[in-house]
Write an enzyme that holds these catalytic residues in place. Structure first.
Site, PDB file in Angstrom:
ATOM      1  N   LYS A  15      37.650  91.591  79.406  1.00 43.49           N
ATOM      2  CA  LYS A  15      36.503  92.500  79.234  1.00 43.49           C
ATOM      3  C   LYS A  15      35.223  91.781  79.611  1.00 43.49           C
ATOM      4  O   LYS A  15      35.157  90.542  79.627  1.00 43.49           O
ATOM      5  CB  LYS A  15      36.403  93.014  77.794  1.00 43.49           C
ATOM      6  CG  LYS A  15      36.208  91.947  76.704  1.00 43.49           C
ATOM      7  CD  LYS A  15      34.776  91.576  76.400  1.00 43.49           C
ATOM      8  CE  LYS A  15      34.676  90.556  75.268  1.00 43.49           C
ATOM      9  NZ  LYS A  15      33.551  89.654  75.343  1.00 43.49           N
ATOM     10  N   PRO A  97      39.882  82.838  82.254  1.00 39.41           N
ATOM     11  CA  PRO A  97      39.324  81.569  81.762  1.00 39.41           C
ATOM     12  C   PRO A  97      39.014  81.659  80.264  1.00 39.41           C
ATOM     13  O   PRO A  97      38.599  82.713  79.772  1.00 39.41           O
ATOM     14  CB  PRO A  97      38.025  81.416  82.568  1.00 39.41           C
ATOM     15  CG  PRO A  97      38.185  82.303  83.753  1.00 39.41           C
ATOM     16  CD  PRO A  97      39.088  83.420  83.338  1.00 39.41           C
ATOM     17  N   GLY A 103      37.190  87.597  76.551  1.00 36.30           N
ATOM     18  CA  GLY A 103      38.081  88.263  75.591  1.00 36.30           C
ATOM     19  C   GLY A 103      39.569  88.085  75.854  1.00 36.30           C
ATOM     20  O   GLY A 103      40.381  88.874  75.357  1.00 36.30           O
ATOM     21  N   GLY A 104      39.951  87.049  76.599  1.00 31.90           N
ATOM     22  CA  GLY A 104      41.361  86.865  76.959  1.00 31.90           C
ATOM     23  C   GLY A 104      42.287  86.778  75.749  1.00 31.90           C
ATOM     24  O   GLY A 104      43.302  87.487  75.693  1.00 31.90           O
ATOM     25  N   GLY A 105      41.950  85.942  74.784  1.00 34.55           N
ATOM     26  CA  GLY A 105      42.811  85.766  73.606  1.00 34.55           C
ATOM     27  C   GLY A 105      42.956  87.072  72.843  1.00 34.55           C
ATOM     28  O   GLY A 105      44.049  87.427  72.389  1.00 34.55           O
ATOM     29  N   SER A 106      41.856  87.815  72.707  1.00 35.21           N
ATOM     30  CA  SER A 106      41.890  89.091  71.984  1.00 35.21           C
ATOM     31  C   SER A 106      42.747  90.101  72.728  1.00 35.21           C
ATOM     32  O   SER A 106      43.508  90.860  72.124  1.00 35.21           O
ATOM     33  CB  SER A 106      40.473  89.664  71.858  1.00 35.21           C
ATOM     34  OG  SER A 106      39.654  88.763  71.165  1.00 35.21           O
ATOM     35  N   ASP A 139      37.126  91.540  68.576  1.00 32.60           N
ATOM     36  CA  ASP A 139      37.250  92.251  69.864  1.00 32.60           C
ATOM     37  C   ASP A 139      38.599  92.925  70.044  1.00 32.60           C
ATOM     38  O   ASP A 139      38.786  93.693  70.996  1.00 32.60           O
ATOM     39  CB  ASP A 139      37.173  91.254  71.038  1.00 32.60           C
ATOM     40  CG  ASP A 139      35.806  90.660  71.215  1.00 32.60           C
ATOM     41  OD1 ASP A 139      34.872  91.136  70.569  1.00 32.60           O
ATOM     42  OD2 ASP A 139      35.695  89.711  72.021  1.00 32.60           O
TER      43      ASP A 139
HETATM   44  O1  C5P Z   1      36.328  87.894  64.893  1.00 35.70           O
HETATM   45  P1  C5P Z   1      36.540  86.640  65.645  1.00 35.70           P
HETATM   46  O2  C5P Z   1      37.635  85.800  65.062  1.00 35.70           O
HETATM   47  O3  C5P Z   1      36.723  86.857  67.114  1.00 35.70           O
HETATM   48  O4  C5P Z   1      35.194  85.816  65.514  1.00 35.70           O
HETATM   49  C1  C5P Z   1      35.096  84.426  65.798  1.00 35.70           C
HETATM   50  C2  C5P Z   1      33.871  83.873  65.080  1.00 35.70           C
HETATM   51  O5  C5P Z   1      32.684  84.449  65.635  1.00 35.70           O
HETATM   52  C3  C5P Z   1      33.824  84.251  63.617  1.00 35.70           C
HETATM   53  O6  C5P Z   1      34.464  83.288  62.818  1.00 35.70           O
HETATM   54  C4  C5P Z   1      32.342  84.275  63.332  1.00 35.70           C
HETATM   55  O7  C5P Z   1      31.874  82.968  63.117  1.00 35.70           O
HETATM   56  C5  C5P Z   1      31.745  84.754  64.635  1.00 35.70           C
HETATM   57  N1  C5P Z   1      31.463  86.215  64.637  1.00 35.70           N
HETATM   58  C6  C5P Z   1      30.366  86.693  63.933  1.00 35.70           C
HETATM   59  N2  C5P Z   1      30.069  88.034  63.961  1.00 35.70           N
HETATM   60  C7  C5P Z   1      30.829  88.903  64.687  1.00 35.70           C
HETATM   61  C8  C5P Z   1      31.949  88.428  65.407  1.00 35.70           C
HETATM   62  C9  C5P Z   1      32.233  87.069  65.362  1.00 35.70           C
HETATM   63  O8  C5P Z   1      29.653  85.926  63.276  1.00 35.70           O
HETATM   64  N3  C5P Z   1      30.488  90.196  64.715  1.00 35.70           N
END
Ligand code: C5P
Length: 318
Positions: A15, A97, A103-106, A139
């Site tokens: 994405k 990459p 957003g590859g992992g997601s 994501d």
């Molecule tokens: O949700 P995800 O695991 O992808 O998020 C990774 C890190 O990014 C979270 O641990 C947080 O520190 C930060 N994050 C955030 N606010 C969001 C999404 C992610 O602070 N809306």
């Protein structure tokens, strides 16, 4: 007699964020977002197989190997929640990459959530799938639908948006990786309690003008992470400037970086611009929701019931 093995080869699309505003820190430690997600044609590939068995077993191979692989977490959670009894094998090949905001992992995790229930004959209602997706990452829910969508809250509450305007994207991938967690922490420190309302209002008026306008592509799109990430990596600001100067309809960093995206209305122009960045850029196209979902139906065709239900329903329903 051994039970029949069911296999599928699917793609997990990347994405870009066509707009990304961070409105403030929430009581749960995450940040309140307003964003526009868009799937693009760049993708990882996953080969999944499922064989019914008395005990469950999960084997994940990844190329290259990834620590704390979201694919493994998604599959393990699904096995537990849907009480799957069988042998699950997943082979992941990364092309997207990492640490670039794509957003590859997601997307890999969402691909497991879409494909595995179909292969295993499990029927997980959409709200449960959504909840599981949001637990895996902010994501992940977006990738259950694809196309262009508004993301609010942590980014995991998604709503479809009209799709139109430019169809080609040049992605410039600089040789730097950005930690999402650190970028949020740094940006969060610069926000005051009064910024939230202003940021949300300005996002809303920008979205209104885009979706009401003929082009429907963010023109003055902005990403709040640029302020903190460009300070550390000034070369990214130069890339953005060069993309804008080459006539991109929108030029901005995606996610918390480091990739920078430029939108173009013709493939020809996108290819010309790619060449200027000499090996650091690639051309992809924007993938609409209809195309995303029709690709998914095609990848799973042997295993799903005919029809237009979404997510696809397994023909092996238990
Ligand atoms: O949700 P995800 O695991 O992808 O998020 C990774 C890190 O990014 C979270 O641990 C947080 O520190 C930060 N994050 C955030 N606010 C969001 C999404 C992610 O602070 N809306």
């Amino acid at each position: 007699m051994t039970a029949e093995e069911r296999k599928a080869r699917v793609r997990a699309l990347a994405k870009v964020n066509l707009e990304l505003r961070v409105a403030g820190r929430r009581p749960d430690g995450y940040h309140e977002l307003r964003t526009v997600y868009q799937t693009i044609s760049l993708a990882d590939t996953l080969e999944l197989s499922y064989r019914p068995a008395r005990l469950s077993r999960l084997v994940v191979e990844s190329e290259p190997a990834i620590e704390d692989n979201l694919v493994e977490r998604a599959a393990a959670q699904l096995i537990e929640r849907a009480r799957l009894r069988g042998e699950v094998r997943i082979r992941l090949r990364k092309h997207i990459p990492m640490g670039a905001g794509l957003g590859g992992g997601s997307s890999d995790a969402a691909a497991v959530l879409l494909a595995l229930p179909v292969l295993a004959g499990a029927c997980l209602p959409a709200p449960e799938l959504l909840e599981l997706a949001a637990q895996l990452g902010s994501d992940v829910p977006f990738f259950l639908w694809g196309g262009r969508a508004l993301g609010i809250g942590r980014g995991s509450e998604v709503y479809p948006l009209p799709e139109g305007g430019a169809r080609w994207a040049v992605l410039v991938i600089p040789p730097v990786r950005v930690s999402t967690r650190e970028a949020y922490a740094e940006l969060g420190r610069t926000l005051t309690g009064r910024d939230g309302e202003r940021i949300i209002n300005s996002f809303q008026s920008s979205l209104w003008s885009q979706t009401l306008g003929a082009e429907q592509t963010p023109q003055a799109a902005s990403n709040d992470f640029e302020a903190v990430v460009f300070r550390r990596h000034p070369e990214l600001a130069r890339i953005k400037r060069d993309l804008a100067a080459s006539g991109a309809g929108a030029a901005l960093m995606t996610g918390s970086g480091s990739a920078v995206v430029g939108l173009f209305s013709t493939r020809r122009r996108a290819e010309q611009v790619r060449r200027v960045f000499r090996g650091r850029a690639l051309v992809t196209f924007l993938v609409s929701r209809a195309r995303y979902q029709s690709w998914w139906r095609r990848w799973l065709a042997r295993h799903i019931l005919a029809g237009r239900q979404w997510p696809p329903q397994s023909r092996y329903r238990r």
